[in-house]
Design an enzyme around this catalytic site. Structure first.
Site, PDB file in Angstrom:
ATOM      1  N   ARG A  16       0.845  -1.191   0.000  1.00  0.00           N
ATOM      2  CA  ARG A  16       0.000   0.000   0.000  1.00  0.00           C
ATOM      3  C   ARG A  16       0.885   1.248   0.000  1.00  0.00           C
ATOM      4  NH1 ARG A  16      -0.815   4.420   3.275  1.00  0.00           N
ATOM      5  NH2 ARG A  16      -0.275   3.079   5.030  1.00  0.00           N
ATOM      6  N   HIS A 217       3.774   3.792  13.766  1.00  0.00           N
ATOM      7  CA  HIS A 217       4.039   3.810  12.330  1.00  0.00           C
ATOM      8  C   HIS A 217       5.139   4.848  12.113  1.00  0.00           C
ATOM      9  CE1 HIS A 217       2.745   3.620   8.006  1.00  0.00           C
ATOM     10  NE2 HIS A 217       3.262   4.832   7.998  1.00  0.00           N
ATOM     11  N   HIS A 219       8.712   6.528  10.119  1.00  0.00           N
ATOM     12  CA  HIS A 219       9.406   6.750   8.842  1.00  0.00           C
ATOM     13  C   HIS A 219      10.879   7.056   9.106  1.00  0.00           C
ATOM     14  CE1 HIS A 219       6.299   6.930   5.588  1.00  0.00           C
ATOM     15  NE2 HIS A 219       5.541   6.787   6.651  1.00  0.00           N
ATOM     16  N   CYS A 250      10.914   8.660  -1.259  1.00  0.00           N
ATOM     17  CA  CYS A 250      10.463   9.819  -2.018  1.00  0.00           C
ATOM     18  C   CYS A 250      10.305   9.464  -3.487  1.00  0.00           C
ATOM     19  CB  CYS A 250      11.486  10.941  -1.858  1.00  0.00           C
ATOM     20  SG  CYS A 250      11.165  12.304  -2.955  1.00  0.00           S
ATOM     21  N   ASN A 261       9.401   3.998   4.784  1.00  0.00           N
ATOM     22  CA  ASN A 261       9.154   3.318   6.048  1.00  0.00           C
ATOM     23  C   ASN A 261      10.407   2.541   6.418  1.00  0.00           C
ATOM     24  OD1 ASN A 261       6.327   3.374   4.525  1.00  0.00           O
ATOM     25  ND2 ASN A 261       5.994   3.429   6.715  1.00  0.00           N
TER      26      ASN A 261
END
Lengths: 314, 314
Positions: A16, A217, A219, A250, A261
């Protein structure tokens, strides 16, 4: 020395969040192939697609097809993202996905306006409508998602007090409607968190809401991601989102180590090396990471797939 | 929550360890340009080159030239590597470098044989000769370097007991000759360490040798590097080796995120974000990381140079 959990549950978000950053459309068959490979690794949860408008995210135009074609493996939770009632209906109609009621509140007012065309206050005001939808659709409410919880490229620093106040209000609105959230998921949407800030934030939320699970979650936009993962583990956090190969970089510099991630395989290795169970077959996971590289057609940032597994994991 | 140091000293190793991995010869002028740029960032120590045989490391064939041409900035320590007496003499003859007496003991017997053509026992037996050289050359003995201290691709796991025994023996040999080492530098040469192992190792050494400083040289081969840096900081370790842009990746997959050191700019940001002083100008350091990319001619793995500095550091 710390409160490391015994077992960590990684949710794979690559199909996703990873794919959606890719500029070149990835063929549905290739998406499905990667999801099916991920299903064989021992992962307990996979986000397979996103039911959003193809106008905004062309890569997700085949959401239904992907959901129709991947093979469910018993014991794996297959999640999908949706951002409005239309998306929820599409996801439900598919019939093959594990639909969970999720709220997404972007703490940064600036990013909330840019990303969802709503102020923070408007998003909060909309929560009852979401809870009603979930009730009407028999979707159990699972998650209060708090986005940009550690900082924002548009608004700058996000004070802890603001995060706490938003969490408080979201939980209160739920309570007033008889809804208890299973978890709060804090998202470091733009990679602003540092490990000490992460610990302070989690500790403050737990102090105020001791019964509420906190999931994360993260990054790796600024290279602090793996240090944050370790900080999270030290806080006993046992549910983390990760992306195979570190997909999700990116879109304009995908071969560079930009904004992705955390790589699922690197996080899984870190856990296993410290004696934390993941239930994952690391060799199969690394094969999946290599497949992910093939699928997107450029190198990904994951390290252990290049550095090699320590022999004891083979 | 932890014993974070107030101030961390990063030693930049890119011009030595980074460049030596590059297959294409980098022009001396470009090497010097990067060193001079690094000198302006606030870094306190830079490894500028390696006085080794050009037969084995062709990239370092211009060691003298590099050392002659870079501009010394007052307050910066300029180090160089040498692996035998010939190298030490070359480094000393240059007259511009900060020569420190260093021992390098590779704990992994297998890697010791491959890398230096000596068994571990032979290396240990040679220590008195090294100490004599240093005395004869008026070089102050500074460092007991312990390589592959956390694991080895050739020998596998390196038990803590073996590391402790080697450290013990090295310090004893020094003591018998009236030599006290300023520091022990543990190197995770092949990226095997995990954060908990790192903490256990540092704690065990400190318990046995409470007066001995421990410095670290880490690699990010398997993605655990930044978590290890955070673990090191939690142990109060205040001297770390890093490499601009994360140079030092695998020479055969240099554009991939393989086996490099930790990116200086990412580690510096991590420190500064947690309130640990580095003395570094992050903007200048990121400019240097971009220059390093230009210099090697391919993308490097550093993150914040792509992800962008949080505004408060600008």
């Amino acid at each position: 020395m710390s409160d490391l959990p015994k077992r960590v549950h990684l949710q794979e978000v690559g199909p996703r969040e990873g794919f959606q950053f890719e500029k070149t459309f990835i063929q549905t068959a290739d998406k499905v192939k990667l999801i099916d490979a991920l299903s064989q690794t021992g992962l307990g949860a996979i986000e397979v697609t996103s039911f959003v408008s193809p106008k905004w995210v062309p890569q997700m135009a085949d959401a239904e097809e992907v959901a129709n074609r991947f093979k469910r493996k018993p014991g794996v939770r297959y999640a999908a993202v949706y951002l409005n009632q239309r998306g929820l209906e599409r996801a439900k109609a598919n019939g093959k996905l594990d639909i969970a009621g999720v709220l997404r509140i972007i703490v940064s007012n600036e990013f909330s306006k840019r990303n969802s065309n709503k102020t923070l206050e408007e998003s909060i005001a909309e929560i009852p409508t979401w809870l009603d939808w979930y009730r009407q659709n028999d979707v159990p409410v699972a998650e209060a998602g708090i986005l940009t919880a550690f900082g924002c490229n548009f608004e700058g620093e996000i004070p802890l007090s603001k995060v706490l106040s938003v969490v408080e209000r979201v939980l209160e609105i739920g309570k007033a409607r008889g809804v208890t959230f299973e978890r709060i998921r804090l998202s470091d949407t733009m990679g602003w968190a540092n490990p000490e800030q992460l610990k302070r934030t989690v500790a403050a939320i737990r102090e105020r809401h001791p019964d509420q699970a906190v999931w994360l979650h993260l990054h790796d936009t600024r290279g602090m991601g793996m240090a944050n993962i370790y900080a999270a583990l030290q806080m006993g956090i046992d549910h983390l989102d990760t992306s195979i190969g570190g997909m999700g970089g990116c879109p304009f510099a995908a071969h560079k180590a930009a904004a992705g991630n955390l790589p699922t395989e690197d996080v899984a290795l870190l856990c296993e090396e410290m004696g934390i169970e993941t239930g994952i077959d690391l060799e199969k996971l690394i094969e999946a990471a290599r497949l992910a590289e093939e699928t997107v057609g450029h190198p990904l940032v994951g390290k252990v797939m290049n550095g090699g597994l320590p022999p004891r994991h083979k």
